[in-house]
Each structure stands twice: as C-alpha cells, then as structure tokens.
Enzyme design. Structure first.
Site: not given
Length: 314
Positions: A13-18, A37, A177, A181
């Site tokens: 959740a630190s950047r962008g979508i989160g 992190k 990847y 996913k």
C-alpha cells in the site's frame, strides 16, 4: 451505540494502486493498516503528499494522508517473504484494532521477459512475493476473519487478491510472472471451494485485475502513453463494489475492474481517464474469457485429506 468500524489490511500500500485502495477504504469507513516494506519519516516529507508513484511515497506518508483527512490508519512494515514477519503484522493489527474484516493483497514483484531471459533469482523473487506472500498473508489472517459476524463462528471476512483470470495469451513474454500470478488466482478459486465446502457462506475471496492499464508505479516509463492509462480510482471503486456485494456473488471469481463495475451499473468510465478527453484507453485484457469449469466439476472422487491421514498416524 455505533457499530465498530471495520478493519482492513492492505499489503503493498505504499504507492500506486495500493495507496489509492488504502485511501479510498478509509474514506468509506474502514480503519486501514497500510503495509509494505518501504518506510520513511512522514513528518519530514517535502512535498507532502509526495508523488504517489515515486519512492517518496511510503506506508508512513500514506498513513499520514489518511489521518490528516480524518480517517484512521496504522503503518506496519512487512516483508511478505518472511512468514513470521507476516504473522507479526497481523498480530499487531488485531492487538491494535481488536478485529480484522478485510485483506487486500496488492504486493507484487514483476519481471516480464522470456523464460531464457528470466534469471533464476528473478523467478524465485516473484514466487516468494506473489503466490507465497499471498499464501502467508491468507494463513495469518484467516483465523481472525473467521471470528467476524454472526455466521455461527464461520466468519464474514473478505479477501481481495490482485491477480488475473486464467487464459493462454497472458503467458506471452512473461511466463515466469504468469506462473506466480496464476498461482494466486488458483488460491482464490481453491479457497473459495473450501469456504463452500465448510459452509462459510458469508466468507469470500475474489481476484481482481485491470481491464485497461492503470497509472501506477509499474507504468511510469517512456513507452507508456498517458492517454492509454486510467486513474487508480477505478480499481479502488471495483474493490469497494466487491466487498459490498453478497459473498455468494463474488466468492472464487477472477474479475476485471471495468467489467465488474459495469455489472454493478456503472456506465460513465470517462471519469477514470487519466488524460481527460483522451478517449477510452485500450483494453489489455480480452473482452471474453474462457470458462475453467468441466462437466465433472462437482465430482470430487475419493477426496484425500492429508491432515486426517497424518492425525491417524499419530
């Protein structure tokens, strides 16, 4: 007496979508644990708030954004590759808020290349952060999600996973990847079957993926046209719609943000265009996806439970 506000953990959740998901959950009445992190001294952030897609955006600045807007947030550092660290994050959440209602797993490692050009270390990192990190978070959260509600102790918690539907084109150019996913989507489908088998009719786990590319930390490159991107609010709106929907409607489904919002009656998607008037962004996902059900879907055969076998040996 007012009902106690629900609690959500947003991992990654630190950047962008989160970040957007955490902020919008708080706006909609959730107390939010902002987990990732990256940490910083949010009081020293200049400018504030920082660019949401930059390294200056951390769990601390996101928590500060939420609290300064009148919401409740707790920043907890977590390395999802370390299960004990994950368990500690969940333990601190429950100690602080006394409950847990929602897990959103947005943490992810990305490397898009052919198998030949994907080093083993990159492959291992993606598997540890993507399916293994998700599995650890789910394992740590489930006992607390089961405690919520009046469903005979069977819980009313929700889990939202950022992973795609399963179809063959997704493998092209990013097999390593896709393996991870798809493992996350397999957990969604499999845990949903567990919920159904165990009579946990109010529990639900759902996977969500963007139909068109979204402005995020992953799309900050010169090859990406800004007009081809959507605002991350489309994704948070889709998550809000998922957790408001009846559990039976979303449990085990692998959804696309735009398509699910259309199911819920949304018709104006220009509100999500990153560049106003730029036209609808190109879809990166198919309009139709294959069904994975088979004719024998409900035939479990001679189902084996390893925990029972182990207990019998003891």
């Amino acid at each position: 007496m007012a009902a106690e506000k629900p609690v959500a953990i947003v991992v990654g959740a630190s950047r962008g979508i989160g970040r957007q998901v955490a902020i919008d959950l708080a706006k909609n009445g959730y107390r939010v644990v902002v987990a990732a992190k990256t940490t910083s001294d949010a009081s020293a952030s200049d400018p504030f708030p920082p660019n949401p897609n930059s390294p200056q955006s951390t769990i601390n600045t996101v928590a500060r954004e939420i609290t300064e807007a009148g919401g409740e947030a707790l920043a907890l550092q977590v390395d999802v590759r370390d299960f004990e660290n994950t368990e500690d994050m969940v333990r601190k959440t429950v100690q602080h808020y006394r409950r847990l209602d929602l897990l959103v797993y947005n943490s992810g490692a990305i490397w898009w290349a052919s198998v030949e050009k994907t080093p083993m270390k990159r492959f291992q990192l993606m598997q540890r952060v993507n399916p293994e990190g998700l599995y650890g978070c789910v394992q740590a959260c489930l006992p607390h999600l089961y405690e919520n509600g009046e469903n005979g102790g069977k819980g009313e918690g929700r889990i939202v996973v950022i992973s795609p539907p399963v179809y063959s084109r997704f493998l092209r150019g990013k097999t390593a990847y896709a393996i991870g996913k798809w493992g996350m989507s397999a957990l969604t489908m499999g845990l949903a079957m567990d919920f159904n088998r165990e009579g946990r009719s109010e529990m639900a786990i759902t996977s969500l993926w963007p139909a068109a590319a979204i402005d995020s930390a992953a799309t900050q490159n010169v090859d990406t046209r800004r007009a081809e991107l959507r605002k991350p609010t489309i994704f948070s709106d889709a998550i809000l719609a998922i957790i408001k929907a009846p559990a039976t409607e979303v449990n085990g489904r692998c959804l696309l943000d735009e398509d699910f919002l259309r199911e819920q009656g949304v018709t104006n998607f220009s509100q999500y265009d990153l560049v106003p008037g730029g036209g609808p962004p190109r879809r990166i996902m198919p309009a139709e996806l294959p069904s994975l059900r088979v004719r024998e879907q409900d035939d479990e055969g001679n189902r084996v439970d390893s925990t029972s076998r182990r207990a019998a040996k003891l």
